[in-house]
Scaffold this motif. Structure first.
Motif, PDB file in Angstrom:
ATOM      1  N   SER A  83       2.677  -6.674 -26.026  1.00 56.97           N
ATOM      2  CA  SER A  83       3.583  -7.818 -25.816  1.00 56.97           C
ATOM      3  C   SER A  83       3.816  -8.088 -24.334  1.00 56.97           C
ATOM      4  O   SER A  83       3.861  -9.245 -23.904  1.00 56.97           O
ATOM      5  CB  SER A  83       4.916  -7.584 -26.523  1.00 56.97           C
ATOM      6  N   GLU A  84       3.941  -7.033 -23.521  1.00 55.35           N
ATOM      7  CA  GLU A  84       4.174  -7.224 -22.092  1.00 55.35           C
ATOM      8  C   GLU A  84       2.915  -7.689 -21.368  1.00 55.35           C
ATOM      9  O   GLU A  84       2.991  -8.487 -20.439  1.00 55.35           O
ATOM     10  CB  GLU A  84       4.737  -5.947 -21.476  1.00 55.35           C
ATOM     11  N   VAL A  85       1.763  -7.210 -21.788  1.00 51.51           N
ATOM     12  CA  VAL A  85       0.506  -7.692 -21.200  1.00 51.51           C
ATOM     13  C   VAL A  85       0.354  -9.180 -21.521  1.00 51.51           C
ATOM     14  O   VAL A  85      -0.017  -9.975 -20.651  1.00 51.51           O
ATOM     15  CB  VAL A  85      -0.705  -6.883 -21.720  1.00 51.51           C
ATOM     16  N   ALA A  86       0.669  -9.545 -22.761  1.00 54.48           N
ATOM     17  CA  ALA A  86       0.578 -10.958 -23.163  1.00 54.48           C
ATOM     18  C   ALA A  86       1.505 -11.821 -22.315  1.00 54.48           C
ATOM     19  O   ALA A  86       1.105 -12.888 -21.833  1.00 54.48           O
ATOM     20  CB  ALA A  86       0.927 -11.103 -24.645  1.00 54.48           C
ATOM     21  N   GLN A  87       2.715 -11.357 -22.128  1.00 53.77           N
ATOM     22  CA  GLN A  87       3.682 -12.118 -21.326  1.00 53.77           C
ATOM     23  C   GLN A  87       3.194 -12.257 -19.892  1.00 53.77           C
ATOM     24  O   GLN A  87       3.249 -13.339 -19.310  1.00 53.77           O
ATOM     25  CB  GLN A  87       5.034 -11.409 -21.357  1.00 53.77           C
ATOM     26  N   LEU A  89       0.106 -12.136 -18.735  1.00 52.39           N
ATOM     27  CA  LEU A  89      -1.098 -12.961 -18.629  1.00 52.39           C
ATOM     28  C   LEU A  89      -0.902 -14.383 -19.139  1.00 52.39           C
ATOM     29  O   LEU A  89      -1.774 -15.228 -18.961  1.00 52.39           O
ATOM     30  CB  LEU A  89      -2.255 -12.296 -19.386  1.00 52.39           C
ATOM     31  N   GLY A  90       0.227 -14.618 -19.806  1.00 50.73           N
ATOM     32  CA  GLY A  90       0.491 -15.958 -20.330  1.00 50.73           C
ATOM     33  C   GLY A  90      -0.345 -16.301 -21.550  1.00 50.73           C
ATOM     34  O   GLY A  90      -0.749 -17.447 -21.726  1.00 50.73           O
ATOM     35  N   VAL A  91      -0.620 -15.291 -22.377  1.00 46.73           N
ATOM     36  CA  VAL A  91      -1.376 -15.493 -23.617  1.00 46.73           C
ATOM     37  C   VAL A  91      -0.596 -14.861 -24.767  1.00 46.73           C
ATOM     38  O   VAL A  91       0.413 -14.194 -24.552  1.00 46.73           O
ATOM     39  CB  VAL A  91      -2.804 -14.889 -23.534  1.00 46.73           C
ATOM     40  N   THR A  92      -1.077 -15.041 -25.968  1.00 45.36           N
ATOM     41  CA  THR A  92      -0.409 -14.462 -27.133  1.00 45.36           C
ATOM     42  C   THR A  92      -0.792 -12.988 -27.285  1.00 45.36           C
ATOM     43  O   THR A  92      -1.854 -12.563 -26.793  1.00 45.36           O
ATOM     44  CB  THR A  92      -0.816 -15.203 -28.428  1.00 45.36           C
ATOM     45  N   PRO A  93       0.042 -12.209 -27.986  1.00 46.70           N
ATOM     46  CA  PRO A  93      -0.330 -10.815 -28.251  1.00 46.70           C
ATOM     47  C   PRO A  93      -1.655 -10.703 -29.019  1.00 46.70           C
ATOM     48  O   PRO A  93      -2.432  -9.780 -28.776  1.00 46.70           O
ATOM     49  CB  PRO A  93       0.838 -10.286 -29.094  1.00 46.70           C
ATOM     50  N   GLN A  94      -1.922 -11.656 -29.916  1.00 46.58           N
ATOM     51  CA  GLN A  94      -3.192 -11.639 -30.652  1.00 46.58           C
ATOM     52  C   GLN A  94      -4.378 -11.775 -29.693  1.00 46.58           C
ATOM     53  O   GLN A  94      -5.413 -11.131 -29.882  1.00 46.58           O
ATOM     54  CB  GLN A  94      -3.229 -12.777 -31.694  1.00 46.58           C
ATOM     55  N   ILE A 105     -10.165  -6.366 -21.600  1.00 43.38           N
ATOM     56  CA  ILE A 105      -9.064  -5.529 -21.118  1.00 43.38           C
ATOM     57  C   ILE A 105      -9.413  -4.110 -21.536  1.00 43.38           C
ATOM     58  O   ILE A 105      -9.720  -3.854 -22.700  1.00 43.38           O
ATOM     59  CB  ILE A 105      -7.709  -5.951 -21.735  1.00 43.38           C
ATOM     60  N   PHE A 106      -9.383  -3.193 -20.563  1.00 40.96           N
ATOM     61  CA  PHE A 106      -9.663  -1.801 -20.884  1.00 40.96           C
ATOM     62  C   PHE A 106      -8.479  -1.243 -21.671  1.00 40.96           C
ATOM     63  O   PHE A 106      -7.334  -1.314 -21.239  1.00 40.96           O
ATOM     64  CB  PHE A 106      -9.894  -0.985 -19.610  1.00 40.96           C
ATOM     65  N   ALA A 107      -8.745  -0.712 -22.849  1.00 38.78           N
ATOM     66  CA  ALA A 107      -7.707  -0.150 -23.705  1.00 38.78           C
ATOM     67  C   ALA A 107      -8.357   0.731 -24.752  1.00 38.78           C
ATOM     68  O   ALA A 107      -9.561   0.651 -24.986  1.00 38.78           O
ATOM     69  CB  ALA A 107      -6.923  -1.274 -24.376  1.00 38.78           C
ATOM     70  N   PHE A 130       1.122  -9.333 -11.714  1.00 41.48           N
ATOM     71  CA  PHE A 130       1.682  -8.014 -11.953  1.00 41.48           C
ATOM     72  C   PHE A 130       3.001  -7.824 -11.210  1.00 41.48           C
ATOM     73  O   PHE A 130       3.939  -7.234 -11.728  1.00 41.48           O
ATOM     74  CB  PHE A 130       0.682  -6.926 -11.562  1.00 41.48           C
ATOM     75  N   PHE A 131       3.084  -8.341  -9.998  1.00 35.64           N
ATOM     76  CA  PHE A 131       4.302  -8.158  -9.216  1.00 35.64           C
ATOM     77  C   PHE A 131       5.444  -9.002  -9.772  1.00 35.64           C
ATOM     78  O   PHE A 131       6.597  -8.595  -9.720  1.00 35.64           O
ATOM     79  CB  PHE A 131       4.038  -8.423  -7.743  1.00 35.64           C
ATOM     80  N   LYS A 132       5.112 -10.146 -10.341  1.00 36.27           N
ATOM     81  CA  LYS A 132       6.128 -10.933 -11.048  1.00 36.27           C
ATOM     82  C   LYS A 132       6.629 -10.153 -12.258  1.00 36.27           C
ATOM     83  O   LYS A 132       7.822 -10.116 -12.539  1.00 36.27           O
ATOM     84  CB  LYS A 132       5.557 -12.284 -11.482  1.00 36.27           C
ATOM     85  N   TYR A 133       5.706  -9.523 -12.953  1.00 38.83           N
ATOM     86  CA  TYR A 133       6.049  -8.687 -14.104  1.00 38.83           C
ATOM     87  C   TYR A 133       6.988  -7.554 -13.682  1.00 38.83           C
ATOM     88  O   TYR A 133       8.004  -7.304 -14.336  1.00 38.83           O
ATOM     89  CB  TYR A 133       4.764  -8.131 -14.724  1.00 38.83           C
ATOM     90  N   LEU A 134       6.659  -6.875 -12.571  1.00 37.59           N
ATOM     91  CA  LEU A 134       7.514  -5.789 -12.095  1.00 37.59           C
ATOM     92  C   LEU A 134       8.904  -6.279 -11.723  1.00 37.59           C
ATOM     93  O   LEU A 134       9.900  -5.607 -12.004  1.00 37.59           O
ATOM     94  CB  LEU A 134       6.870  -5.095 -10.888  1.00 37.59           C
ATOM     95  N   LYS A 135       8.974  -7.459 -11.085  1.00 37.34           N
ATOM     96  CA  LYS A 135      10.280  -8.024 -10.728  1.00 37.34           C
ATOM     97  C   LYS A 135      11.107  -8.289 -11.974  1.00 37.34           C
ATOM     98  O   LYS A 135      12.297  -7.979 -12.015  1.00 37.34           O
ATOM     99  CB  LYS A 135      10.104  -9.336  -9.947  1.00 37.34           C
ATOM    100  N   GLU A 136      10.477  -8.887 -12.987  1.00 36.49           N
ATOM    101  CA  GLU A 136      11.189  -9.171 -14.239  1.00 36.49           C
ATOM    102  C   GLU A 136      11.665  -7.883 -14.905  1.00 36.49           C
ATOM    103  O   GLU A 136      12.778  -7.827 -15.417  1.00 36.49           O
ATOM    104  CB  GLU A 136      10.295  -9.960 -15.194  1.00 36.49           C
ATOM    105  N   LYS A 137      10.831  -6.850 -14.879  1.00 38.41           N
ATOM    106  CA  LYS A 137      11.221  -5.557 -15.450  1.00 38.41           C
ATOM    107  C   LYS A 137      12.430  -4.987 -14.710  1.00 38.41           C
ATOM    108  O   LYS A 137      13.352  -4.464 -15.332  1.00 38.41           O
ATOM    109  CB  LYS A 137      10.060  -4.560 -15.382  1.00 38.41           C
ATOM    110  N   GLU A 138      12.421  -5.095 -13.404  1.00 39.92           N
ATOM    111  CA  GLU A 138      13.540  -4.587 -12.595  1.00 39.92           C
ATOM    112  C   GLU A 138      14.817  -5.366 -12.882  1.00 39.92           C
ATOM    113  O   GLU A 138      15.895  -4.781 -13.021  1.00 39.92           O
ATOM    114  CB  GLU A 138      13.184  -4.663 -11.100  1.00 39.92           C
TER     115      GLU A 138
END
Length: 157
Positions: A83-87, A89-94, A105-107, A130-138
């Motif tokens: 869910s967080e990767v989707a958010q 990258l701006g795509v759906t979890p599917q 995506i390596f997984a 990624f840095f936007k993601y980190l800011k939102e997490k913080e």
């Protein structure tokens, strides 16, 4: 894509420049002026960062990933949820699951055919998103801490 980004940031830059010009004409506090200028600078830095990222070749991206991983290692989780990767990258979890299946995506799956993926964080550290993601997490972390403190205070009164 570069042209679209340049056009969008160019118009944003013009709007910010106009706003700063108007700001100098009006009686606005120094704190507000500094704040608006800081926002303007952060937008410019984001724009420059995205342009530099697009110019990196694959080897340079790997080198940057290695350096950034070492720099942020204590703060980074090992894996990210779908869910967080989707958010980020701006795509759906599917779509993220599909990218994992296709190897974009390596997984690896937690259990075979479970649909639950372990997605290593390190592959995203060079991406501007990624840095936007980190800011939102913080921000979310700080909100949660603040809410928890308020709840504790309400129980204590």
């Amino acid at each position: 894509m570069k042209k679209k980004l340049a056009k969008q940031t160019g118009s944003l830059f013009k709007n910010m420049t106009d706003a700063i010009g108007k700001m100098n004409e009006k009686a606005i506090s120094d704190n507000v002026k500094r704040y608006v200028q800081m926002i303007h600078q952060s937008i410019e830095i984001e724009k420059e960062k995205e342009m530099l990222y697009m110019e990196l070749n694959e080897e340079e991206k790997l080198e940057a990933e290695y350096l950034l991983k070492d720099l942020f290692q204590p703060e980074l989780p090992e894996f990210m949820p779908v869910s967080e990767v989707a958010q980020m990258l701006g795509v759906t979890p599917q779509m993220v699951r599909r990218y994992c299946t296709e190897g974009k995506i390596f997984a690896k799956q937690r259990l075979e055919n479970s649909g639950q993926w372990l997605i290593p964080v390190e592959q995203f550290v060079t991406r501007p998103e990624f840095f936007k993601y980190l800011k939102e997490k913080e921000i979310n972390k700080n909100k949660s801490i603040k809410m928890a403190k308020m709840m504790i205070e309400s129980f204590n009164t």
